[in-house]
Motif scaffolding. Structure first.
Motif, PDB file in Angstrom:
ATOM      1  N   GLU A   1       0.826  -1.209   0.000  1.00  0.00           N
ATOM      2  CA  GLU A   1       0.000   0.000   0.000  1.00  0.00           C
ATOM      3  C   GLU A   1       0.858   1.255   0.000  1.00  0.00           C
ATOM      4  OE1 GLU A   1      -3.317   0.551  -0.288  1.00  0.00           O
ATOM      5  OE2 GLU A   1      -3.324  -1.563  -0.862  1.00  0.00           O
ATOM      6  N   ARG A   2       1.946   1.222   0.750  1.00  0.00           N
ATOM      7  CA  ARG A   2       2.825   2.398   0.773  1.00  0.00           C
ATOM      8  C   ARG A   2       3.489   2.609  -0.587  1.00  0.00           C
ATOM      9  NH1 ARG A   2       3.345   0.802   6.333  1.00  0.00           N
ATOM     10  NH2 ARG A   2       4.981  -0.738   5.888  1.00  0.00           N
ATOM     11  N   LEU A   3       3.953   1.526  -1.205  1.00  0.00           N
ATOM     12  CA  LEU A   3       4.518   1.653  -2.551  1.00  0.00           C
ATOM     13  C   LEU A   3       3.475   2.198  -3.524  1.00  0.00           C
ATOM     14  CD1 LEU A   3       6.731  -1.467  -3.366  1.00  0.00           C
ATOM     15  CD2 LEU A   3       7.459   0.911  -3.236  1.00  0.00           C
ATOM     16  N   LEU A   4       2.274   1.663  -3.441  1.00  0.00           N
ATOM     17  CA  LEU A   4       1.190   2.095  -4.330  1.00  0.00           C
ATOM     18  C   LEU A   4       0.918   3.580  -4.154  1.00  0.00           C
ATOM     19  CD1 LEU A   4      -0.771   0.616  -6.355  1.00  0.00           C
ATOM     20  CD2 LEU A   4      -2.427   0.603  -4.487  1.00  0.00           C
ATOM     21  N   SER A   5       0.989   4.058  -2.932  1.00  0.00           N
ATOM     22  CA  SER A   5       0.708   5.478  -2.685  1.00  0.00           C
ATOM     23  C   SER A   5       1.733   6.386  -3.348  1.00  0.00           C
ATOM     24  CB  SER A   5       0.667   5.752  -1.173  1.00  0.00           C
ATOM     25  OG  SER A   5       1.969   5.755  -0.610  1.00  0.00           O
ATOM     26  N   PHE A   6       2.942   5.866  -3.614  1.00  0.00           N
ATOM     27  CA  PHE A   6       3.972   6.637  -4.309  1.00  0.00           C
ATOM     28  C   PHE A   6       3.849   6.536  -5.825  1.00  0.00           C
ATOM     29  CE2 PHE A   6       6.054   6.658  -0.184  1.00  0.00           C
ATOM     30  CZ  PHE A   6       6.707   7.886  -0.177  1.00  0.00           C
ATOM     31  N   GLY A   7       2.873   5.776  -6.304  1.00  0.00           N
ATOM     32  CA  GLY A   7       2.664   5.653  -7.746  1.00  0.00           C
ATOM     33  C   GLY A   7       3.232   4.399  -8.359  1.00  0.00           C
ATOM     34  N   VAL A   8       3.690   3.457  -7.534  1.00  0.00           N
ATOM     35  CA  VAL A   8       4.196   2.182  -8.045  1.00  0.00           C
ATOM     36  C   VAL A   8       2.999   1.265  -8.305  1.00  0.00           C
ATOM     37  CG1 VAL A   8       5.610   0.148  -7.570  1.00  0.00           C
ATOM     38  CG2 VAL A   8       6.382   2.414  -6.825  1.00  0.00           C
ATOM     39  N   THR A   9       2.780   0.904  -9.556  1.00  0.00           N
ATOM     40  CA  THR A   9       1.632   0.070  -9.912  1.00  0.00           C
ATOM     41  C   THR A   9       2.029  -1.364 -10.266  1.00  0.00           C
ATOM     42  OG1 THR A   9       1.784   0.933 -12.178  1.00  0.00           O
ATOM     43  CG2 THR A   9       0.196   1.993 -10.688  1.00  0.00           C
ATOM     44  N   THR A  10       3.325  -1.606 -10.454  1.00  0.00           N
ATOM     45  CA  THR A  10       3.843  -2.943 -10.735  1.00  0.00           C
ATOM     46  C   THR A  10       5.144  -3.116  -9.974  1.00  0.00           C
ATOM     47  OG1 THR A  10       2.903  -2.912 -12.972  1.00  0.00           O
ATOM     48  CG2 THR A  10       4.618  -4.546 -12.543  1.00  0.00           C
ATOM     49  N   ALA A  11       5.333  -4.273  -9.331  1.00  0.00           N
ATOM     50  CA  ALA A  11       6.566  -4.504  -8.577  1.00  0.00           C
ATOM     51  C   ALA A  11       7.004  -5.949  -8.700  1.00  0.00           C
ATOM     52  CB  ALA A  11       6.377  -4.151  -7.102  1.00  0.00           C
ATOM     53  N   GLU A  12       8.288  -6.128  -8.878  1.00  0.00           N
ATOM     54  CA  GLU A  12       8.903  -7.444  -8.768  1.00  0.00           C
ATOM     55  C   GLU A  12       9.053  -7.777  -7.290  1.00  0.00           C
ATOM     56  OE1 GLU A  12      12.974  -9.665  -8.500  1.00  0.00           O
ATOM     57  OE2 GLU A  12      12.100  -7.926  -7.482  1.00  0.00           O
ATOM     58  N   VAL A  13       8.871  -9.062  -6.929  1.00  0.00           N
ATOM     59  CA  VAL A  13       9.016  -9.495  -5.540  1.00  0.00           C
ATOM     60  C   VAL A  13       9.849 -10.774  -5.504  1.00  0.00           C
ATOM     61  CG1 VAL A  13       7.856 -10.060  -3.379  1.00  0.00           C
ATOM     62  CG2 VAL A  13       6.722  -8.564  -5.027  1.00  0.00           C
ATOM     63  N   LYS A  14      10.891 -10.773  -4.682  1.00  0.00           N
ATOM     64  CA  LYS A  14      11.792 -11.915  -4.588  1.00  0.00           C
ATOM     65  C   LYS A  14      11.454 -12.780  -3.373  1.00  0.00           C
ATOM     66  CE  LYS A  14      15.491  -8.960  -6.367  1.00  0.00           C
ATOM     67  NZ  LYS A  14      15.472  -9.395  -7.766  1.00  0.00           N
ATOM     68  N   SER A  15      11.769 -14.064  -3.488  1.00  0.00           N
ATOM     69  CA  SER A  15      11.803 -14.922  -2.308  1.00  0.00           C
ATOM     70  C   SER A  15      13.179 -14.718  -1.661  1.00  0.00           C
ATOM     71  CB  SER A  15      11.558 -16.376  -2.710  1.00  0.00           C
ATOM     72  OG  SER A  15      12.608 -16.871  -3.531  1.00  0.00           O
ATOM     73  N   GLY A  16      13.730 -15.743  -1.027  1.00  0.00           N
ATOM     74  CA  GLY A  16      15.087 -15.610  -0.516  1.00  0.00           C
ATOM     75  C   GLY A  16      15.211 -15.557   0.981  1.00  0.00           C
ATOM     76  N   TYR A  17      14.084 -15.563   1.702  1.00  0.00           N
ATOM     77  CA  TYR A  17      14.124 -15.635   3.156  1.00  0.00           C
ATOM     78  C   TYR A  17      13.545 -16.959   3.657  1.00  0.00           C
ATOM     79  CZ  TYR A  17      15.090 -10.618   2.903  1.00  0.00           C
ATOM     80  OH  TYR A  17      15.652  -9.389   2.626  1.00  0.00           O
ATOM     81  N   GLY A  18      13.467 -17.940   2.751  1.00  0.00           N
ATOM     82  CA  GLY A  18      13.024 -19.277   3.128  1.00  0.00           C
ATOM     83  C   GLY A  18      14.195 -20.247   3.154  1.00  0.00           C
ATOM     84  N   LEU A  19      14.939 -20.282   2.037  1.00  0.00           N
ATOM     85  CA  LEU A  19      16.173 -21.068   1.908  1.00  0.00           C
ATOM     86  C   LEU A  19      15.970 -22.552   2.220  1.00  0.00           C
ATOM     87  CD1 LEU A  19      18.810 -18.586   3.398  1.00  0.00           C
ATOM     88  CD2 LEU A  19      17.740 -18.603   1.132  1.00  0.00           C
ATOM     89  N   SER A  20      14.805 -23.051   1.869  1.00  0.00           N
ATOM     90  CA  SER A  20      14.507 -24.486   1.902  1.00  0.00           C
ATOM     91  C   SER A  20      13.398 -24.712   0.890  1.00  0.00           C
ATOM     92  CB  SER A  20      14.052 -24.943   3.290  1.00  0.00           C
ATOM     93  OG  SER A  20      12.758 -24.436   3.586  1.00  0.00           O
ATOM     94  N   VAL A  21      13.176 -25.941   0.511  1.00  0.00           N
ATOM     95  CA  VAL A  21      12.111 -26.219  -0.456  1.00  0.00           C
ATOM     96  C   VAL A  21      10.780 -25.713   0.080  1.00  0.00           C
ATOM     97  CG1 VAL A  21      10.871 -28.005  -1.723  1.00  0.00           C
ATOM     98  CG2 VAL A  21      13.339 -28.229  -1.370  1.00  0.00           C
ATOM     99  N   GLU A  22      10.463 -26.105   1.306  1.00  0.00           N
ATOM    100  CA  GLU A  22       9.171 -25.749   1.897  1.00  0.00           C
ATOM    101  C   GLU A  22       8.969 -24.249   1.964  1.00  0.00           C
ATOM    102  OE1 GLU A  22       6.945 -26.004   6.270  1.00  0.00           O
ATOM    103  OE2 GLU A  22       8.879 -27.000   5.943  1.00  0.00           O
ATOM    104  N   HIS A  23       9.962 -23.537   2.435  1.00  0.00           N
ATOM    105  CA  HIS A  23       9.753 -22.123   2.739  1.00  0.00           C
ATOM    106  C   HIS A  23       9.965 -21.213   1.532  1.00  0.00           C
ATOM    107  CE1 HIS A  23       8.963 -22.903   6.914  1.00  0.00           C
ATOM    108  NE2 HIS A  23      10.049 -23.660   6.979  1.00  0.00           N
ATOM    109  N   GLU A  24      10.797 -21.607   0.572  1.00  0.00           N
ATOM    110  CA  GLU A  24      10.865 -20.841  -0.672  1.00  0.00           C
ATOM    111  C   GLU A  24       9.547 -20.955  -1.436  1.00  0.00           C
ATOM    112  OE1 GLU A  24      13.594 -18.823  -2.212  1.00  0.00           O
ATOM    113  OE2 GLU A  24      13.762 -18.750  -0.037  1.00  0.00           O
ATOM    114  N   LEU A  25       8.982 -22.161  -1.473  1.00  0.00           N
ATOM    115  CA  LEU A  25       7.667 -22.327  -2.105  1.00  0.00           C
ATOM    116  C   LEU A  25       6.614 -21.520  -1.361  1.00  0.00           C
ATOM    117  CD1 LEU A  25       7.681 -26.156  -2.913  1.00  0.00           C
ATOM    118  CD2 LEU A  25       7.861 -24.280  -4.547  1.00  0.00           C
TER     119      LEU A  25
END
Length: 421
Positions: free
Chosen positions: A136-160
Motif C-alpha cells: 500500500e505504501r509503494l502504491l501510494s507513491f505511484g508504483v503500480t507494478t513490482a517485482e518481488v523476490k523470495s530468498g528468506y526461506g532457503l529451503s524447499v518448503e519455505h521458498e515455495l
C-alpha cells in the motif's frame, strides 16, 4: 468512439514515454503538453487534445479525474523488492550506525539469517498481512507494478511458501506483482560448512519445484564474497534457465568479483546494485544489452560509498532501471520518491533519466512490453502528480507527489494533499 471508462484532463503535460534508452532521455519521455488521457477496459484508449475527443467519448459512466494542472505519467515499475518477510532488524540498523559492518553483523548470525528465522516461523496468512501495508505504501507513491523476490526461506518448503504468498498477494491488492526465485540469497544456518550440499538442494529440488508450480518468472542469485561465487552462481542460473527461469543477479554490490561479466555471459535480464562495478563490467553489460538496475536507497541505508556509477552506465548505452530494494536489512523503505532523488544526487542521472529508469526502463528490465508507457493499447496504469513537471520529483527530495494512482483503468489511490509544490 466507444465511451471511455476514465478520463484524466486539465494536465500540464502527459509523458507517454514512447522513446528508447538510446536517445536523449528528455526526448524519450515524449511529452504531450496539455493532453488528456482516456482509458477503456483497463487499457489506454486515447492520448491527445481533449478538443479532438469525439462527442460520444464522455458519457454518464465516465469517471473524470481533474489533474488540476499537474503532469501525468505511466505508473512506476519497481523492478527490485523483497516485500515478503517477517521480523524487523532495527537493532542491527543501530549497530551499523555505531560502526558495525553489514558483513560483521551477518557473520554474528544477524543479517539475512535473522530474517530467515522469522520468515520460516510465519504462516502464509501472517506473511500476507505483513506485506500488504508495504504494498500500500509503494502504491501510494505511484508504483503500480513490482517485482518481488523470495530468498528468506532457503529451503524447499519455505521458498515455495514465500512464492505462493506472492501469488496470493496478487488477489489482495491492485498492484501487479512479478515473482522471482532467490533461493541463492545466502547459505542457511543448517548448511553451514556444507555450501555445496545447499547448492545441490537449490538445483536438484528447489528450482524444479518452483518451475513445476509456475511460481516465478526469474531466478536471481546474490553473487558476493559472503554469499555465492561466480562459478556457483553460473551453475544455479544455468539450471534455472534450463527450466524457463530468466537469470538475474545481485552483482558487484560489496565487492567487484566479476558478477557483471557473468550477467553479460548469461544474457541476464538485469545486473542489480553495481556499486563496485568495474569499467570491464560496464563494457560487458553494454555489449550484452543487460539492464543495469540501481537501488540507491540501499547504498544510503548501508552508509556505503561509492554509489553505483549511473552516469557511466547511461553513457555506455545501457538501459538503466531504478528500484527501492524494500527489505528489512539494507533498504527498509518504500519511499520511491527518495529513490528518484538519490538517483540524481548520487548516481549522477538527470531528472529525465531517473524518470525513464523508474518507468519504461524498469518495465523493460522485467520484460513487460506494455508497462511503463502510455501509448494507445498499453496497460491503463498512470499517476497524476501534484506538480507540473517531472523535474520537480527528485528536486523536492523524498516527498510523495503522487495525487491520484490508476491501475488497470481503476483509481486505486487518492492522496489527501492536492499539490506538493
Amino acid at each position: 468512439m466507444t465511451m471511455l471508462d476514465l478520463l484524466v484532463r486539465n494536465t500540464s503535460e502527459v509523458l507517454t514515454v514512447e522513446g528508447t534508452h538510446r536517445e536523449a532521455a528528455e526526448a524519450a519521455l515524449t511529452p504531450r503538453p496539455f493532453a488528456c488521457v482516456g482509458l477503456r477496459a483497463g487499457r489506454v484508449a486515447y492520448v491527445g487534445p481533449e478538443s479532438d475527443l469525439p462527442a460520444d467519448a464522455i458519457g454518464p459512466a465516465t469517471e473524470v479525474v481533474d489533474a488540476e494542472g499537474g503532469f501525468v505519467g505511466p505508473g512506476f515499475v519497481d523492478p527490485h523488492t523483497h516485500l515478503v518477510f517477517a521480523g524487523e532488524r532495527s537493532a542491527e540498523f543501530d549497530l551499523r550506525n555505531q560502526g558495525a559492518t553489514y558483513l560483521e553483523i551477518a557473520r554474528a548470525g544477524g543479517g539475512i539469517a535473522n530474517t530467515v528465522r522469522n520468515t520460516r516461523a510465519a504462516s502464509e496468512e501472517t506473511l500476507i498481512q505483513l506485506a500488504l501495508p508495504r504494498i500500500e505504501r509503494l502504491l501510494s507513491f505511484g508504483v503500480t507494478t513490482a517485482e518481488v523476490k523470495s530468498g528468506y526461506g532457503l529451503s524447499v518448503e519455505h521458498e515455495l511458501k514465500m512464492l505462493r504468498v506472492v501469488r496470493r498477494l496478487g488477489t489482495h491488492t491492485p498492484m501487479e506483482l512479478v515473482p522471482t526465485l532467490l533461493c541463492a540469497h545466502a547459505v542457511p544456518e543448517e548448511y553451514k560448512g556444507r555450501r555445496e550440499d545447499y547448492l545441490e538442494l537449490c538445483i536438484r529440488d528447489i528450482l524444479p519445484a518452483v518451475a513445476r508450480e509456475g511460481l516465478a518468472r526469474f531466478c536471481d542469485v546474490f553473487t558476493e564474497d559472503s554469499a555465492f561465487t561466480v562459478d556457483e552462481s553460473r551453475r544455479l542460473l544455468l539450471a534455472g534457465r534450463a527450466l524457463g527461469l530468466v537469470p538475474r543477479l545481485h552483482a558487484d554490490q560489496l565487492t567487484a568479483m566479476g558478477a557483471s561479466q557473468l550477467a553479460a555471459e548469461l544474457g541476464a535480464a538485469s545486473a542489480d546494485h553495481l556499486e563496485q562495478i568495474t569499467d570491464e563490467g560496464i563494457r560487458a553489460l553494454a555489449a550484452a544489452n543487460v539492464t543495469a538496475c540501481l537501488v540507491p536507497t540501499s547504498t544510503l541505508f548501508l552508509r556505503m560509498r561509492p554509489y553505483a556509477p549511473g552516469r557511466k552506465l547511461r553513457d555506455a548505452g545501457l538501459n538503466v532501471a531504478l528500484g527501492t530494494n524494500v527489505n528489512p536489512g539494507s533498504s527498509m523503505t518504500e519511499n520511491h520518491a527518495l529513490v528518484l532523488g538519490l538517483a540524481c544526487l548520487e548516481n549522477g542521472l538527470s531528472a529525465a533519466e531517473a524518470y525513464w529508469a523508474a518507468t519504461r526502463g524498469a518495465a523493460q528490465c522485467l520484460g513487460l512490453q506494455q508497462h511503463g508507457r502510455l501509448a494507445v493499447g498499453d496497460a491503463g496504469d498512470l499517476v497524476v502528480f501534484g506538480c507540473p513537471s517531472y523535474r520537480h520529483l527528485p528536486y523536492h527530495l523524498g516527498i510523495n507527489h503522487a495525487r491520484v494512482v490508476v491501475k488497470s483503468g481503476q483509481v486505486v489511490h487518492r492522496a489527501r494533499m492536492s499539490s506538493c509544490q
